[in-house]
Design a protein around this motif. Structure first.
Motif, PDB file in Angstrom:
ATOM      1  N   GLN A 100     126.622 -57.179  -0.134  1.00  7.97           N
ATOM      2  CA  GLN A 100     125.559 -57.926  -0.807  1.00  7.97           C
ATOM      3  C   GLN A 100     125.125 -57.184  -2.073  1.00  7.97           C
ATOM      4  OE1 GLN A 100     122.175 -58.479   1.743  1.00  7.97           O
ATOM      5  NE2 GLN A 100     121.120 -59.770   0.241  1.00  7.97           N
ATOM      6  N   THR A 101     125.022 -55.869  -1.955  1.00  5.88           N
ATOM      7  CA  THR A 101     124.660 -55.042  -3.113  1.00  5.88           C
ATOM      8  C   THR A 101     125.777 -55.094  -4.158  1.00  5.88           C
ATOM      9  OG1 THR A 101     123.383 -53.599  -1.672  1.00  5.88           O
ATOM     10  CG2 THR A 101     123.999 -52.720  -3.831  1.00  5.88           C
ATOM     11  N   MET A 102     127.024 -55.077  -3.685  1.00  4.82           N
ATOM     12  CA  MET A 102     128.149 -55.146  -4.619  1.00  4.82           C
ATOM     13  C   MET A 102     128.063 -56.415  -5.467  1.00  4.82           C
ATOM     14  SD  MET A 102     132.231 -55.181  -3.858  1.00  4.82           S
ATOM     15  CE  MET A 102     132.305 -56.930  -3.480  1.00  4.82           C
ATOM     16  N   TYR A 103     127.702 -57.509  -4.827  1.00  2.61           N
ATOM     17  CA  TYR A 103     127.596 -58.767  -5.573  1.00  2.61           C
ATOM     18  C   TYR A 103     126.441 -58.734  -6.574  1.00  2.61           C
ATOM     19  CZ  TYR A 103     131.477 -61.134  -3.440  1.00  2.61           C
ATOM     20  OH  TYR A 103     132.747 -61.485  -3.089  1.00  2.61           O
ATOM     21  N   LYS A 104     125.378 -57.998  -6.218  1.00  2.00           N
ATOM     22  CA  LYS A 104     124.272 -57.857  -7.189  1.00  2.00           C
ATOM     23  C   LYS A 104     124.730 -57.064  -8.411  1.00  2.00           C
ATOM     24  CE  LYS A 104     120.317 -58.359  -4.110  1.00  2.00           C
ATOM     25  NZ  LYS A 104     119.445 -57.607  -3.192  1.00  2.00           N
ATOM     26  N   VAL A 105     125.557 -56.045  -8.167  1.00  2.00           N
ATOM     27  CA  VAL A 105     126.103 -55.264  -9.282  1.00  2.00           C
ATOM     28  C   VAL A 105     127.025 -56.145 -10.121  1.00  2.00           C
ATOM     29  CG1 VAL A 105     127.611 -53.326  -9.877  1.00  2.00           C
ATOM     30  CG2 VAL A 105     125.871 -53.051  -8.094  1.00  2.00           C
ATOM     31  N   LEU A 106     127.863 -56.927  -9.452  1.00  6.68           N
ATOM     32  CA  LEU A 106     128.773 -57.818 -10.179  1.00  6.68           C
ATOM     33  C   LEU A 106     128.006 -58.842 -10.994  1.00  6.68           C
ATOM     34  CD1 LEU A 106     131.471 -58.268  -7.419  1.00  6.68           C
ATOM     35  CD2 LEU A 106     131.943 -57.550  -9.764  1.00  6.68           C
ATOM     36  N   GLU A 107     126.874 -59.262 -10.486  1.00  9.00           N
ATOM     37  CA  GLU A 107     126.050 -60.220 -11.223  1.00  9.00           C
ATOM     38  C   GLU A 107     125.548 -59.589 -12.520  1.00  9.00           C
ATOM     39  OE1 GLU A 107     122.775 -61.742  -8.990  1.00  9.00           O
ATOM     40  OE2 GLU A 107     122.349 -63.306 -10.469  1.00  9.00           O
ATOM     41  N   ALA A 108     125.090 -58.331 -12.408  1.00 11.83           N
ATOM     42  CA  ALA A 108     124.631 -57.630 -13.615  1.00 11.83           C
ATOM     43  C   ALA A 108     125.793 -57.417 -14.585  1.00 11.83           C
ATOM     44  CB  ALA A 108     124.012 -56.289 -13.231  1.00 11.83           C
ATOM     45  N   LEU A 110     128.085 -59.341 -15.329  1.00 15.92           N
ATOM     46  CA  LEU A 110     128.485 -60.550 -16.044  1.00 15.92           C
ATOM     47  C   LEU A 110     128.298 -60.397 -17.554  1.00 15.92           C
ATOM     48  CD1 LEU A 110     129.455 -63.481 -15.967  1.00 15.92           C
ATOM     49  CD2 LEU A 110     127.145 -64.183 -15.436  1.00 15.92           C
ATOM     50  N   ASP A 111     127.279 -59.638 -17.956  1.00 19.52           N
ATOM     51  CA  ASP A 111     127.028 -59.457 -19.389  1.00 19.52           C
ATOM     52  C   ASP A 111     128.039 -58.521 -20.054  1.00 19.52           C
ATOM     53  OD1 ASP A 111     124.838 -61.087 -19.213  1.00 19.52           O
ATOM     54  OD2 ASP A 111     123.411 -59.446 -18.937  1.00 19.52           O
ATOM     55  N   PRO A 329     133.363 -63.127  -9.525  1.00 19.15           N
ATOM     56  CA  PRO A 329     132.518 -64.028  -8.736  1.00 19.15           C
ATOM     57  C   PRO A 329     131.490 -64.780  -9.571  1.00 19.15           C
ATOM     58  CG  PRO A 329     132.042 -61.715  -8.265  1.00 19.15           C
ATOM     59  CD  PRO A 329     133.282 -61.742  -9.078  1.00 19.15           C
ATOM     60  N   TYR A 330     131.124 -64.257 -10.720  1.00 16.28           N
ATOM     61  CA  TYR A 330     130.135 -64.938 -11.562  1.00 16.28           C
ATOM     62  C   TYR A 330     130.764 -65.543 -12.814  1.00 16.28           C
ATOM     63  CZ  TYR A 330     126.951 -62.865  -8.316  1.00 16.28           C
ATOM     64  OH  TYR A 330     126.322 -62.533  -7.150  1.00 16.28           O
ATOM     65  N   ALA A 331     131.720 -64.829 -13.412  1.00 16.37           N
ATOM     66  CA  ALA A 331     132.374 -65.344 -14.625  1.00 16.37           C
ATOM     67  C   ALA A 331     133.482 -66.334 -14.276  1.00 16.37           C
ATOM     68  CB  ALA A 331     132.946 -64.193 -15.451  1.00 16.37           C
ATOM     69  N   GLY A 332     133.888 -66.349 -13.011  1.00 17.62           N
ATOM     70  CA  GLY A 332     134.965 -67.235 -12.597  1.00 17.62           C
ATOM     71  C   GLY A 332     136.312 -66.730 -13.072  1.00 17.62           C
ATOM     72  N   LYS A 333     137.273 -67.647 -13.126  1.00 18.40           N
ATOM     73  CA  LYS A 333     138.581 -67.280 -13.670  1.00 18.40           C
ATOM     74  C   LYS A 333     138.424 -67.176 -15.170  1.00 18.40           C
ATOM     75  CE  LYS A 333     142.316 -69.279 -11.916  1.00 18.40           C
ATOM     76  NZ  LYS A 333     143.179 -68.222 -11.359  1.00 18.40           N
ATOM     77  N   TYR A 334     138.851 -66.037 -15.728  1.00 18.89           N
ATOM     78  CA  TYR A 334     138.670 -65.915 -17.175  1.00 18.89           C
ATOM     79  C   TYR A 334     139.815 -65.172 -17.838  1.00 18.89           C
ATOM     80  CZ  TYR A 334     136.783 -61.072 -16.910  1.00 18.89           C
ATOM     81  OH  TYR A 334     136.609 -59.725 -16.719  1.00 18.89           O
ATOM     82  N   ALA A 372     135.138 -74.992 -13.375  1.00 16.64           N
ATOM     83  CA  ALA A 372     133.759 -74.747 -12.945  1.00 16.64           C
ATOM     84  C   ALA A 372     133.739 -73.564 -11.989  1.00 16.64           C
ATOM     85  CB  ALA A 372     133.195 -75.990 -12.278  1.00 16.64           C
ATOM     86  N   THR A 373     134.607 -72.565 -12.267  1.00 19.42           N
ATOM     87  CA  THR A 373     134.695 -71.410 -11.379  1.00 19.42           C
ATOM     88  C   THR A 373     133.624 -70.391 -11.732  1.00 19.42           C
ATOM     89  OG1 THR A 373     136.373 -70.425 -12.824  1.00 19.42           O
ATOM     90  CG2 THR A 373     137.163 -71.714 -10.954  1.00 19.42           C
ATOM     91  N   GLY A 374     133.298 -69.552 -10.760  1.00 23.21           N
ATOM     92  CA  GLY A 374     132.220 -68.593 -10.949  1.00 23.21           C
ATOM     93  C   GLY A 374     130.914 -69.230 -10.541  1.00 23.21           C
ATOM     94  N   ARG A 375     129.833 -68.525 -10.805  1.00 19.26           N
ATOM     95  CA  ARG A 375     128.549 -69.074 -10.380  1.00 19.26           C
ATOM     96  C   ARG A 375     127.928 -69.855 -11.518  1.00 19.26           C
ATOM     97  NH1 ARG A 375     123.262 -65.710  -9.080  1.00 19.26           N
ATOM     98  NH2 ARG A 375     123.351 -65.765 -11.341  1.00 19.26           N
ATOM     99  N   ILE A 376     128.178 -71.136 -11.555  1.00 15.56           N
ATOM    100  CA  ILE A 376     127.616 -71.978 -12.604  1.00 15.56           C
ATOM    101  C   ILE A 376     127.116 -73.271 -11.986  1.00 15.56           C
ATOM    102  CG2 ILE A 376     128.899 -71.023 -14.541  1.00 15.56           C
ATOM    103  CD1 ILE A 376     130.912 -73.243 -14.275  1.00 15.56           C
ATOM    104  N   THR A 377     126.310 -73.983 -12.757  1.00 14.70           N
ATOM    105  CA  THR A 377     125.705 -75.191 -12.208  1.00 14.70           C
ATOM    106  C   THR A 377     126.582 -76.421 -12.417  1.00 14.70           C
ATOM    107  OG1 THR A 377     124.469 -75.368 -14.251  1.00 14.70           O
ATOM    108  CG2 THR A 377     123.326 -74.404 -12.380  1.00 14.70           C
ATOM    109  N   GLY A 378     127.456 -76.376 -13.412  1.00 10.64           N
ATOM    110  CA  GLY A 378     128.325 -77.522 -13.638  1.00 10.64           C
ATOM    111  C   GLY A 378     129.512 -77.096 -14.476  1.00 10.64           C
ATOM    112  N   PRO A 379     130.541 -77.960 -14.532  1.00 11.57           N
ATOM    113  CA  PRO A 379     131.753 -77.596 -15.278  1.00 11.57           C
ATOM    114  C   PRO A 379     131.438 -77.370 -16.756  1.00 11.57           C
ATOM    115  CG  PRO A 379     132.043 -79.672 -14.075  1.00 11.57           C
ATOM    116  CD  PRO A 379     130.603 -79.309 -13.977  1.00 11.57           C
TER     117      PRO A 379
END
Ligand SMILES: [Zn+2]
Length: 427
Positions: A100-108, A110-111, A329-334, A372-379
């Motif tokens: 869970q912490t790893m995902y919080k780091v991955l979220e940060a 994203l920038d 997980p947040y940026a999706g396939k890139y 629409a991969t990664g954590r986004i609200t829409g494509p």
């Protein structure tokens, strides 16, 4: 000796893999996050930053004490030098930090998208408080570049990039052609990435497969970065000359960071503004000061979002080399494309990549399908344009158009070329 303004290199080490069989890895989000796509590269000697902000105030970093996130913890609780095959999930598990912490780091991340650029030889350090919470995580890429994640008191992480300018020293490499340019250049000490950059620079001037003959010669002036006497593995090309009997081709980096031939004709190929075949509505504009709707903190939007339905063709906005195709997980396939030492573009939330790492692409080539991969609200397609490692507004940034130097600019460029030719023994 180095009097010009330093313009930052940001070529990616994965370019070194270009000559190797393509490695097309997919991050398995469920099965453990594989570090980067660079894990098979055997050398720990050379690495370079993916992004280097221009406006870094190094003085304050060097003279002010580092912010203390957890006063009682001075030493990391877990340190590991990355080895081939390491995965982020396994590293976090070994450090005793939960997913869970790893995902919080991955979220940060994203920038910055720094975790995806970890390579064997890089170092990762975990700091934990008495409760076992991850208070700090440091990625050590080289002496000039580190990325630090620090925990906010209420959870979540802040990301900071540390980039130290260091000292730059010139290096000249010369040789004769025997066999391919690649072999000949490798023999005298140019790395795969440096060779590829030389070929990219001169690709419109010279067909490396056909035009060179035994007995032709080349000379390359490089500039290598050191921090406190230690090589960071980062180097940039200042000048190239290839002599073929009666003719020769040259490329020199000007103080504006772009490359020109010795007559001041631009070698930078033009970009197109939009990464799409037709226009789509901009659903979210570039905004370095965007506030996160929930936390209220600054959460920069480093790109432009286009409202593309899933499956829309995405095109490369300029000629370049694909340096990363991965999942986040947040940026999706890139996809990341390096266009020369100065320009990088990124294409996020894709449904399908149509290129592989190491592949050369031209402006307008279809490289992916949006998704629409990664954590986004829409494509949508999220498109970033980086100049010297610094995200800029892709819709308004000054992007290179083919051109030539004139007037006083040309005059000072000619002086620069003369001094570099002298260094390279080109008369
Ligand atoms: Zn976006």
């Amino acid at each position: 000796m180095q009097t010009e303004k330093i313009s930052w290199l940001n070529f990616n080490p994965v370019m070194r893999l270009q000559a190797l069989p393509s490695i097309h890895k997919t991050l398995l989000l469920a099965g453990g996050l594989l570090i980067g796509a660079t894990i098979l590269w055997p050398s720990s000697q050379e690495f370079s930053p993916q992004r280097v902000p221009l406006s870094l105030d190094v003085e304050s970093i060097l003279t002010q004490p580092a912010p203390i996130t957890a006063p009682l913890i001075k030493h990391p609780s877990f340190v590991r030098t990355i080895e081939p095959g390491d995965t982020l999930s396994a590293l976090f598990a070994k450090a005793g930090v939960d997913q869970q912490t790893m995902y919080k780091v991955l979220e940060a991340d994203l920038d910055v998208l720094a975790l995806d650029t970890l390579m064997p030889g890089n170092r990762i350090s975990f700091w934990q408080d008495e409760q076992g919470n991850l208070s700090k995580l440091e990625l050590y890429f080289n002496a000039a570049r580190q990325v630090v994640f620090s925990r906010y008191p209420e959870g979540g992480y802040e990301v900071n990039e540390i980039n130290i300018p260091g000292d730059w020293q010139d290096r000249i490499i010369s040789g004769g052609i025997q066999g391919s340019f690649y072999r000949s250049a490798e023999k005298v000490g140019l790395s795969a990435a440096e060779i590829q950059r030389v070929e990219m620079l001169l690709k419109d001037k010279l067909n490396f497969a056909r035009d060179l003959r035994a007995g032709d010669s080349f000379s390359v002036l490089l500039n290598d970065q050191y921090v406190a006497g230690e090589s960071t593995g980062v180097s940039r090309i200042l000048g190239v000359s290839i002599n073929m009997g009666r003719s020769h081709v040259t490329a020199f980096q000007n103080s504006d960071g772009n490359f020109y031939d010795e007559n001041g004709q631009s070698l930078v190929r033009a970009f197109q503004r939009f990464p799409l075949l037709k226009q789509y509505r901009v659903s979210s504009a570039f905004n370095p000061h965007r506030h996160h709707p929930v936390t209220g903190r600054i959460a920069p939007h480093n790109g432009t979002d286009f409202a593309t339905p899933v499956g829309t063709k995405v095109v490369a906005t300029g000629d370049g080399v694909v340096t990363l195709v991965t999942n986040h997980p947040y940026a999706g396939k890139y996809i990341v494309i390096e266009h020369d030492s100065k320009y990088t573009t990124r294409y996020l939330h894709l449904s399908k990549a149509l290129v592989h790492k190491g592949q050369r692409v031209s402006r307008g080539d279809v490289i992916a399908l949006s998704g629409a991969t990664g954590r986004i609200t829409g494509p949508h397609l999220h498109y970033e344009f980086h100049i010297n490692g610094h995200a800029v507004n892709p819709m308004t940034a000054k992007i290179p158009m083919a051109g030539h130097l004139a007037g006083s600019e040309k005059h000072s460029f000619e002086q620069l070329v003369a001094s570099r030719k002298h260094m390279m023994n080109l008369g």
